[in-house]
Scaffold this active site. Structure first.
Site, short mmCIF file in Angstrom:
data_model
loop_
_atom_site.label_atom_id
_atom_site.label_comp_id
_atom_site.label_asym_id
_atom_site.label_seq_id
_atom_site.Cartn_x
_atom_site.Cartn_y
_atom_site.Cartn_z
N GLU A 56 0.46 23.49 -10.87
CA GLU A 56 0.57 24.53 -11.87
C GLU A 56 1.09 25.83 -11.25
OE1 GLU A 56 -3.34 22.31 -12.82
OE2 GLU A 56 -2.01 22.65 -11.11
N CYS A 79 -7.72 22.82 -12.24
CA CYS A 79 -9.02 23.01 -11.59
C CYS A 79 -9.62 24.36 -11.99
CB CYS A 79 -8.89 22.90 -10.08
SG CYS A 79 -7.80 24.13 -9.33
N CYS A 88 -6.68 26.96 -10.61
CA CYS A 88 -5.42 26.96 -11.36
C CYS A 88 -5.62 27.46 -12.78
CB CYS A 88 -4.83 25.56 -11.39
SG CYS A 88 -4.23 25.00 -9.77
N SER A 172 3.95 -18.37 7.83
CA SER A 172 3.84 -17.55 6.63
C SER A 172 5.03 -16.60 6.44
CB SER A 172 2.55 -16.71 6.68
OG SER A 172 2.55 -15.86 7.81
N ARG A 188 2.99 0.27 0.33
CA ARG A 188 2.18 0.79 1.44
C ARG A 188 2.08 2.31 1.41
NH1 ARG A 188 4.73 -2.86 6.36
NH2 ARG A 188 3.48 -4.75 6.00
N THR A 200 -4.62 -12.04 11.44
CA THR A 200 -3.27 -11.69 11.02
C THR A 200 -2.49 -11.03 12.15
OG1 THR A 200 -3.90 -11.46 8.70
CG2 THR A 200 -1.94 -10.25 9.42
N ASP A 204 0.78 -13.01 13.24
CA ASP A 204 2.04 -12.45 12.76
C ASP A 204 2.55 -11.25 13.55
OD1 ASP A 204 1.85 -14.33 10.73
OD2 ASP A 204 0.95 -12.93 9.30
N ARG A 211 8.81 1.29 5.98
CA ARG A 211 10.23 1.32 6.26
C ARG A 211 10.98 1.17 4.93
NH1 ARG A 211 7.63 -2.02 9.64
NH2 ARG A 211 8.45 -3.97 8.81
N GLY A 298 -5.21 -11.92 5.85
CA GLY A 298 -5.08 -13.28 5.37
C GLY A 298 -6.25 -13.68 4.50
#
Length: 370
Positions: A56, A79, A88, A172, A188, A200, A204, A211, A298
């Site tokens: 605001e 607020c 605000c 996987s 993410r 995991t 992996d 990215r 997993g």
């Protein structure tokens, strides 16, 4: 000539502005605001970073000459208390605004209607609920964090049509399309932290960074009761650039000097008979200002959180393939379908050849309202 916007269209634009704060404002909520004059936008702003001016105030500052009949449209109730910045609601009153449109009431008990009352008591007309669904979705993590004293938890999984997360040989990689994998990076960025199990990491060797989109990477957490995280893993090797924490058995914390030398933080988490106490873990993460947590582990990690009834949202990325007699992502037995957890379909989207399904946990009496 600029198009004349309805209040709903103005709120949609405010939601778009609010999303620009993704990755920068937590543990505050994302908020966007526009100033309208006869349907034309004459000012706009969003909460850009934690501790900075709220949306605001940014919008009011962006308008050099504020007409007396301007309307302020904001995604979240202004607020009414002093935190890192002044209220605000007071700024809106001081600016002479006579009409305010609010998308969603603030779930923070320090506000929770008080901002709206402050405006109305000053003679300002306040309309509430325009674009409410989109505005509530913006603050889903903040709402859970502020009202339940734990992070909002989402589980992301890639699977085949028959529910497998890897082949029978336990491979996987690349179940889903490139477009789906790029979408995961944007997902993410919506979260404060990512959590995986050590299985995991070993299988992996993921980087778990953001990215393909220009947004900061969230913090990374690894459930690792026996300190099996490899020193040469990408998570350890990049811990000095992306904050990384290993959550281990209290008896193992003192053995983690080699991990700490790479910048990894090692923290004790309650573990009993090889099982992590999920409720205590979420309390720990809440104390560290993790408002939202994305699970990318997993089957073991997924099952642990689901069994503890600690998942708020499911993000399933379904690839058009059949993997047969392969590992599934949910290993908790359900004896009676009538008592099985129920989920509400929030979104179905086709991305390349894959289907992205989003489900929210059905609301219960102690849950945050949808």
């Amino acid at each position: 000539m600029a198009a004349t916007l309805t209040l709903e269209q103005a709120m949609s634009h405010a939601v778009v502005l609010a999303r620009r704060g993704t990755g920068y404002v937590s543990p505050n909520p994302r908020v966007g605001c526009v100033l309208l004059h006869h349907g034309t936008i004459i000012g706009e702003g969003w909460h850009q970073h934690y501790g900075g001016p709220h949306a605001e105030v940014e919008a009011l500052r962006s308008c050099a000459n504020l007409p007396p009949d301007a309307t302020l449209v904001v995604t979240l109730e202004p607020c009414s208390h002093t935190g890192k910045t002044p209220p605000c609601a007071d700024a809106i009153v001081a600016a002479g605004i006579r009409h305010v449109v609010v998308g969603s009431v603030d779930p923070n008990p320090l506000v929770a209607g008080r901002g709206i009352e402050r405006l109305r008591s000053s003679g300002i007309r306040v309309d509430v609920g325009v674009g409410n669904d989109d505005c509530v979705e913006l603050i889903r993590g903040f709402s859970t964090f502020i009202t339940t004293s734990r992070p909002y938890v989402a589980l992301k999984l890639a699977q085949s049509l028959d529910g497998s997360i890897m082949s029978s040989t336990r491979r996987s990689s690349w179940i889903t399309s490139l477009a789906s994998r790029q979408h995961v990076h944007a997902l993410r960025a919506e979260f404060d932290a990512i959590l995986v199990g050590v299985g995991t990491v070993i299988a992996d060797n993921p980087l778990l960074s953001v990215r393909h989109v220009d947004l900061p990477s969230p913090r990374r957490f690894v459930l690792d009761p026996h300190l099996r995280t490899p020193i040469d893993s990408q998570l350890v090797q990049t811990a000095n650039t992306i904050p990384t924490t290993i959550l281990t058995h209290p008896d193992r914390v003192a053995e983690a000097d080699s991990l700490r030398s790479y910048g990894v933080r090692v923290s004790a988490t309650p573990i009993h008979e090889e099982k992590v106490n999920i409720a205590s873990l979420l309390t720990l993460l809440h104390s560290e200002n993790v408002t939202s947590l994305l699970l990318e582990g997993g089957a073991a990690t997924a099952s642990a959180f689901l069994e503890a009834d600690a998942v708020d949202t499911l993000h399933l990325h379904v690839a058009p393939m059949l993997l047969g007699n392969s590992p599934r992502w949910f290993n908790v037995n359900v004896d009676d379908p009538a008592s099985a957890p129920r989920w509400q379909t929030a979104r179905v989207r086709l991305v390349d050849s894959d289907v992205h399904l989003t489900y929210h946990r059905k609301q219960r009496s102690n849950d945050v309202p949808d």
